[in-house]
Design an enzyme around this catalytic site. Structure first.
Site, short mmCIF file in Angstrom:
data_model
loop_
_atom_site.label_atom_id
_atom_site.label_comp_id
_atom_site.label_asym_id
_atom_site.label_seq_id
_atom_site.Cartn_x
_atom_site.Cartn_y
_atom_site.Cartn_z
N ASN A 108 43.41 34.15 48.57
CA ASN A 108 42.36 34.88 47.72
C ASN A 108 42.70 35.24 46.26
O ASN A 108 42.01 35.25 45.37
CB ASN A 108 41.80 36.03 48.34
CG ASN A 108 41.26 35.74 49.73
OD1 ASN A 108 40.44 34.95 49.70
ND2 ASN A 108 41.49 36.37 50.66
N TYR A 109 44.09 35.66 46.14
CA TYR A 109 44.37 36.45 44.90
C TYR A 109 45.31 35.77 44.06
O TYR A 109 45.31 36.00 42.78
CB TYR A 109 44.69 37.85 45.03
CG TYR A 109 43.84 38.73 45.58
CD1 TYR A 109 42.84 39.31 44.73
CD2 TYR A 109 43.85 39.14 46.82
CE1 TYR A 109 41.81 40.23 45.33
CE2 TYR A 109 42.69 39.71 47.35
CZ TYR A 109 41.71 40.37 46.63
OH TYR A 109 40.78 41.15 46.97
N LEU A 110 46.24 34.74 44.54
CA LEU A 110 47.23 34.17 43.82
C LEU A 110 46.70 32.71 43.61
O LEU A 110 46.19 31.97 44.29
CB LEU A 110 48.46 33.96 44.61
CG LEU A 110 48.99 35.27 45.15
CD1 LEU A 110 50.32 35.00 45.88
CD2 LEU A 110 49.32 36.30 43.88
N SER B 36 47.07 37.45 50.12
CA SER B 36 47.34 37.21 48.64
C SER B 36 47.27 35.66 48.24
O SER B 36 46.53 35.21 47.27
CB SER B 36 48.51 37.59 48.22
OG SER B 36 48.62 38.96 48.61
N SER C 222 47.87 37.58 40.18
CA SER C 222 48.34 36.36 39.73
C SER C 222 49.43 36.65 38.67
O SER C 222 50.48 36.09 38.51
CB SER C 222 47.26 35.52 39.28
OG SER C 222 46.51 35.18 40.18
#
Length: 901
Positions: free
Chosen positions: A859-861, A856, A656
């Site tokens: 789940n990750y951003l 991404s 992020s």
């Protein structure tokens, strides 16, 4: 070649791309290269609609045979005083200091082509640079929730192969094998017989299982457990003034949609949206799960053959044979492990349910499943050939059967259930080189299912014969049902849908925890950098592992059992996975999560290089690199810095923060929407490379790009025709700078092929429209149109394309209808913009062919980064987030434009 076509124009050249984005890791420069895609910690499968102009395809991994670990009591470390931990000297405690570290050196990865001697200093086609971390400068942010909500893993329908559908398994004890990988190219010093005990690798390192404690707050009542939502102020309908025209009554469907929108439960606006951290719900009522329909036998003339002769199988055996028969044209059926496991399980079924005709099936080579495949293939064609009305009728019947399972009532609110369908039986496909691929996934029955529901409400009845295994009333968990699958013994759960309040709270807390890490990350980095030279071997190993987890975004890794794929993470790396290359390069080559290959050549600091050389000293290839570090111990150490901090949080934080920095620095202010989207996707690609979210180039990529190229030429063809119309109206237009250049990349041969293709499409479209119109007339009880109507339409199409053929090469064109020059100029201008945008889309797709962007985003951003960015740059968020993601992250859509991660 036609006189009106020139191949020398610059019109077909790609537009200038946005300034090269620099891959950053935690504010430090990094470049990376990998060849395979990964599905991440909280995977949910995405459709192509989730990824603008990118395709997803299963990644193939260069896998090797699974190897297990041996622990040897051998060691040798460098003779340098700064390298060797001295057990005889007491370890000095290092005080933590919260000091900014803009000068900390990140591990810089090197593309594979540089390893082969072709260094071009580029990352995915772009130059790499070093980036210093930017000042946080974010506005006043909402503090992270104080209350703790138990996090549930993402769940999707029919994702039997995903390891993400269940909570993380407890680490298992290591099982060793004698497999080795031959000689290593590593730089390893000779063993030092005088090394102290503390410097020697441990003989065995047992994985300590995490014990999950269930804490219940008995003092808190059910009523207090669930926070009450704020009452929204109802808007009073304004009365129409006298004489005013009354508004039209809206349709019933529209009113129902509006009513549903008004009933959205905005949990994120509550003072305490996360409850009390223990009790997750006060009331829960649902209808259980939906079991797939029972198996129906194939027609009597569709039978598998054995040794050339048709075999009559029992119902149970025929179903299993059909699973394989449907897959004989796939890559799975060409896999030796898949075939071996399938046939072993098939024979077990045949033993219990032998063929009625007495045929003994004991050789896979003599089995012929093609009759089954041909039947299934014909069924697919038949279903595709159904009319629209028939398809709608089938869908309506299916939806009616499943409707009551799609929702539940949670604390008085109607919430959607995620994966309410029980996985049907089939053959396990796994991912990568999973040792159990091809095994039979047996049919799940009610006797396998445990139901979680409120006490006192009616227990739902299964939609197939049988009774539930167990019915519980656990308010501390959010799953509605669970069972254990037979392949890997994994627990499967039925959760609420991604857009539900409980899922949303879990997602929000995850990203808030990652944001909280910003306050501690400098101190953590200071400490592990100091411990890289620690005199205690365990501390030095832990610091090195933390360096890799932080700078390379590696997963922590867990121990695997004998029957699981041999995938590793940072803590479970073996010596064979890490190669040293002078002067200070480390080459990582291992199978990560889901058997996806992780391959990177990293330029590291001198101390890291020395440490790895020490850790590998005196060990075999299959020995653990970090033999004194466990995932449990590492996470416990991280928790001492911040409550709830684990290695997994670093991955979310790094993804992020890198994404935010890339967007802030490289998004152009004055640009088209497509140029801004390209900048967004470039930033996303930097994160995907950092997290190794890569994939092999889709098999259809070349064909897809050819289609896009033809479509681009089609736009140019339309513009060419409009230009020629203008020239016929007034020759002075030929001197106009905007119109004088001919469209490139088109010759007479291509134009002839294009017109032929368009003609075929027009004919097909006319035939479909004619059939649809007649279908509607018959449904309304009216007489169908005569075939002469269709013939007249087709005749018009023939005449139109005959005219275009006569115009070819003359430099003249006729629209067939009168149109003002101003309107034609406007059309040409619009086509020019469309061509420009389309070129940018093609560049974006080409650059993203080896990277998976969807993982991404899911789940990750932090989705608030995207929402705020869209508001600042006036980009419709629908161009980035699919309907699924908009439903998943409603809490992020209301963020202010000034918000920063």
């Amino acid at each position: 070649m036609s006189s009106d076509v020139s191949m020398s124009s610059d019109d077909d050249k790609p537009l200038g791309v946005i300034p090269k984005a620099r891959a950053t890791q935690n504010g430090h420069a990094a470049s990376a290269n990998g060849r395979a895609a990964v599905m991440d910690d909280e995977d949910s499968f995405m459709t192509d609609s989730d990824q603008p102009l990118s395709q997803t395809s299963p990644a193939k991994s260069d896998s090797t045979a699974p190897r297990r670990r041996h622990m040897k009591r051998k060691a040798d470390y460098s003779s340098s005083d700064s390298d060797t931990p001295l057990a005889s000297s007491p370890a000095k405690s290092v005080a933590s200091a919260s000091v900014p570290m803009p000068g900390a050196v990140a591990a810089t990865t090197v593309p594979a082509n540089r390893i082969n001697g072709h260094s071009n200093g580029k990352l995915n086609g772009h130059k790499t640079h070093k980036l210093q971390p930017k000042a946080n400068g974010n506005g006043k942010a909402k503090p992270p929730p104080k209350k703790k909500v138990k996090k549930e893993e993402e769940e999707e329908d029919y994702s039997a192969e995903s390891e993400d559908e269940k909570p993380a398994p407890k680490p298992r004890k290591k099982a060793s094998t004698s497999a080795t990988n031959g000689k290593s190219k590593n730089v390893v010093p000779k063993a030092d017989p005088d090394a102290s005990e503390d410097e020697k690798p441990l003989k065995k390192q047992k994985a300590v299982a995490d014990k999950t404690k269930k804490v219940k707050d008995e003092a808190t009542s059910d009523a207090a457990a669930t926070p009450k939502p704020k009452k929204s102020k109802e808007k009073t309908a304004k009365e129409e003034p006298d004489g005013a025209t009354p508004k039209k009554k809206r349709g019933k469907k529209k009113e129902e949609e509006d009513a549903e929108e008004e009933e959205v439960y905005k949990w994120w606006e509550m003072e305490d949206p996360n409850g009390d951290g223990s009790i997750k719900w006060a009331t829960l009522d649902h209808n259980g799960v939906y079991f797939p329909p029972p198996y129906e036998r194939l027609p009597s003339d569709v039978r598998m053959k054995y040794n050339g002769k048709p075999v009559t199988l029992s119902t149970e055996a025929e179903e299993v044979a059909g699973f394989y028969g449907a897959m004989i044209e796939t890559e799975h059926a060409q896999d030796a492990t898949f075939n071996k496991n399938f046939f072993q399980d098939f024979k077990k079924v045949l033993t219990k349910h032998p063929p009625p005709d007495g045929t003994i099936i004991d050789k896979f080579e003599l089995c012929d499943f093609r009759p089954m495949y041909e039947y299934f293939d014909a069924e697919k064609v038949r279903k595709k050939g159904l009319t629209t009305a028939e398809k709608k009728e089938l869908k309506k019947a299916k939806d009616a059967l499943e409707e009551k399972y799609t929702t539940c009532v949670l604390d008085g609110r109607k919430e959607k259930v995620g994966n309410f369908r029980i996985e049907p039986p089939g053959l396990f496909r796994g991912r990568g080189e999973h040792p159990k691929k091809g095994c039979l996934k047996r049919r799940v029955t009610p006797e396998d299912i445990t139901i979680n529901i409120q006490q006192g409400v009616p227990i739902p009845k299964p939609n197939m014969p049988g009774k539930w295994k167990k019915v519980i009333h656990d308010q501390t968990v959010t799953w509605l049902a669970n069972w254990t699958e037979n392949i890997n013994g994994q627990h499967k759960y039925v959760f609420l849908a991604a857009g539900s309040s409980l899922k949303g709270q879990s997602d929000m807390m995850k990203f808030e925890k990652a944001r909280e890490l910003k306050k501690h990350v400098d101190r953590i980095r200071q400490d592990y950098n100091n411990e890289l030279k620690s005199k205690v071997m365990a501390d030095r190993q832990r610091a090195t592992a933390m360096y890799f987890i932080d700078r390379l975004a590696l997963r922590a890794g867990n121990e695997k059992g004998e029957d699981e794929a041999d995938t590793v993470g940072c803590c479970s790396l073996r010596c064979e996975h890490v190669t040293l290359e002078q002067p200070n390069f480390i080459i990582f080559d291992f199978l990560g999560k889901d058997s996806i290959r992780y391959y990177k050549k990293v330029d590291v600091e001198d101390q890291i290089f020395k440490n790895i050389r020490i850790f590998k000293g005196g060990k075999n290839d299959d020995d653990n690199l970090f033999d004194r570090v466990t995932t449990t111990g590492l996470n416990k150490h991280l928790a001492s810095y911040m409550k709830g901090l684990t290695a997994k949080v670093f991955r979310t934080y790094n993804a992020s923060i890198t994404f935010q920095q890339q967007l802030d620095e490289y998004t152009p202010d004055k640009a088209s929407v497509q140029e801004k989207l390209n900048a967004y996707n470039k930033a996303n690609r930097m994160v995907a490379i950092l997290c190794n979210h890569q994939r092999s180039v889709p098999k259809t990529h070349s064909a897809s790009m050819e289609k896009l190229t033809d479509k681009l030429r089609g736009f140019k063809y339309e513009r060419m025709k409009l230009r020629h119309v203008l020239f016929a109206m007034d020759p002075k237009y030929k001197k106009n700078k905007a119109y004088k250049d001919d469209e490139s990349d088109m010759d007479d041969e291509w134009i002839a092929q294009h017109e032929k293709s368009q003609k075929e499409k027009e004919i097909e479209k006319a035939e479909r429209k004619f059939a649809k119109e007649n279908e509607k007339l018959e449904a309304d009880g009216k007489e169908a149109q005569k075939k002469s109507v269709l013939k007249d339409r087709l005749k018009d199409i023939e005449e139109e394309y005959d005219r275009l053929e006569q115009e070819r090469g003359t430099g003249k064109a006729d629209l067939g209808r009168k149109k003002a020059p101003e309107k034609i100029e406007e059309s040409i201008e619009k086509l020019g913009e469309k061509i420009k945008t389309f070129k940018l889309q093609m560049v974006d797709r080409e650059e993203g062919k080896e990277v998976s962007l969807g993982t991404s985003k899911i789940n990750y951003l932090d989705p608030r980064i995207t929402a705020a960015w869209c508001k600042i740059h006036d980009v419709p968020i629908q161009k980035i987030f699919s309907k699924t993601l908009l439903t998943k992250f409603p809490w992020a859509m209301e963020v202010e434009s000034e918000w920063k991660f």
